[in-house]
Design an enzyme around this catalytic site. Sequence first.
Site, short mmCIF file in Angstrom:
data_model
loop_
_atom_site.label_atom_id
_atom_site.label_comp_id
_atom_site.label_asym_id
_atom_site.label_seq_id
_atom_site.Cartn_x
_atom_site.Cartn_y
_atom_site.Cartn_z
CG HIS A 244 -1.46 0.73 -0.08
ND1 HIS A 244 -0.59 0.46 1.14
CD2 HIS A 244 -1.02 -0.34 -1.06
CE1 HIS A 244 0.53 -0.01 0.78
NE2 HIS A 244 0.34 -0.69 -0.36
O1 RIB Z 1 2.04 2.94 -2.13
C1 RIB Z 1 0.74 2.49 -2.18
C2 RIB Z 1 -0.08 3.65 -3.18
O2 RIB Z 1 0.54 3.43 -4.63
C3 RIB Z 1 -1.47 2.98 -3.76
O3 RIB Z 1 -2.07 4.14 -3.89
C4 RIB Z 1 -1.23 2.31 -4.97
O4 RIB Z 1 -2.31 2.13 -5.63
C5 RIB Z 1 -0.01 2.93 -5.74
O5 RIB Z 1 -0.72 4.15 -6.18
#
Ligand code: RIB
Length: 332
Positions: A244
Amino acid sequence: MTPKKSLVVDCDTGIDDALALLYLLHDPDVDIRAVTTVFGNTDAATAADNTLKVLELVGRQDIPVAVGALTNWRGTFYPAPDVHGDDGMGNTSLLPAPATTPTAEPAAELIVRLARENPGELHLLATGPLTNLATALLLDPELPGLIEHVTVMGGAIHHPGNVTPAAEANIYNDPEAARLVFQAPWEVTLVPLDVTMTEVLTEELATRLREHGSPVTTFAAAILEHYLGFYERDVFGIRSAACHDPLAAAIAVGDIPVVLAPTVAIDVETGDGPARGMTVADTRGQYRNFPSQEGAHVRVVLRTEGTFPDRLTARLCEASAPVPAATGGPAC
Ligand code: RIB
Ligand code: CA
């Protein structure tokens, strides 16, 4: 000489936030002006501690770290120890306690001050809930005119949510704040689950990092253990994990091509029903090459090439020489 890209990173430093920071810290064209932390994967103070440890690992204790919102505006937050460990770093305890401390200045105030001191220069990269950015907008309504661009990791457009069927974690943690950030008159790039779930870190990449054996890659491989375990158990059924926050970081600094990224109107569901935290993007123009929508200012990344995790691994290996004991190990 190309001027460096000036970034303020606002994050909830868990595992993928830490990898995003390491990726950016090893880019000679990026100048991280400050890191601000927010509740999310862990509490905001632990996130700041984790950030300081990561910065010290690469000798960048000169970068200020400010603590921000401890909860959303309703006073709640949902940590994710199953994904990121109790400490946000996969329960690794690998890095020493930081020698440096966070600034006395709170996160939102720091964002506003830096924006005022550097009008039109700063790119905000948000990889956690959007409470700090929304608070900064309330502190200074002129902020959108002072910021060059905002990149947000969050949301799910045509993809299911990851904390509820409809909502992604960063947006679900503070839908009201997210709504404010998407409505403000600045240019935003949104990097949702639609792409971050297709850019996967594999066991093979984690092995490359571990075998490279430098302090940075050893740390990255160690925190990935917990993350891969969660994704194998609860998501993919194989040892692969979503990339992500590093993907959002790479898109923010223009490192990777985006294959499909229309600029569309976007809103966030703030009601208390099952769709709370859902990001509702107007993608009805998908069969007509997304004709322009009046007033739309959020570029939503819907497709990337799927090869970024390899690039992330290579960057971390190239940038950090192996520790002496690991000489002779495989190059990445
Ligand atoms: O859904 C993924 C996100 O949520 C990423 O930024 C992870 O680090 C959490 O913050
Ligand atoms: Ca994050």
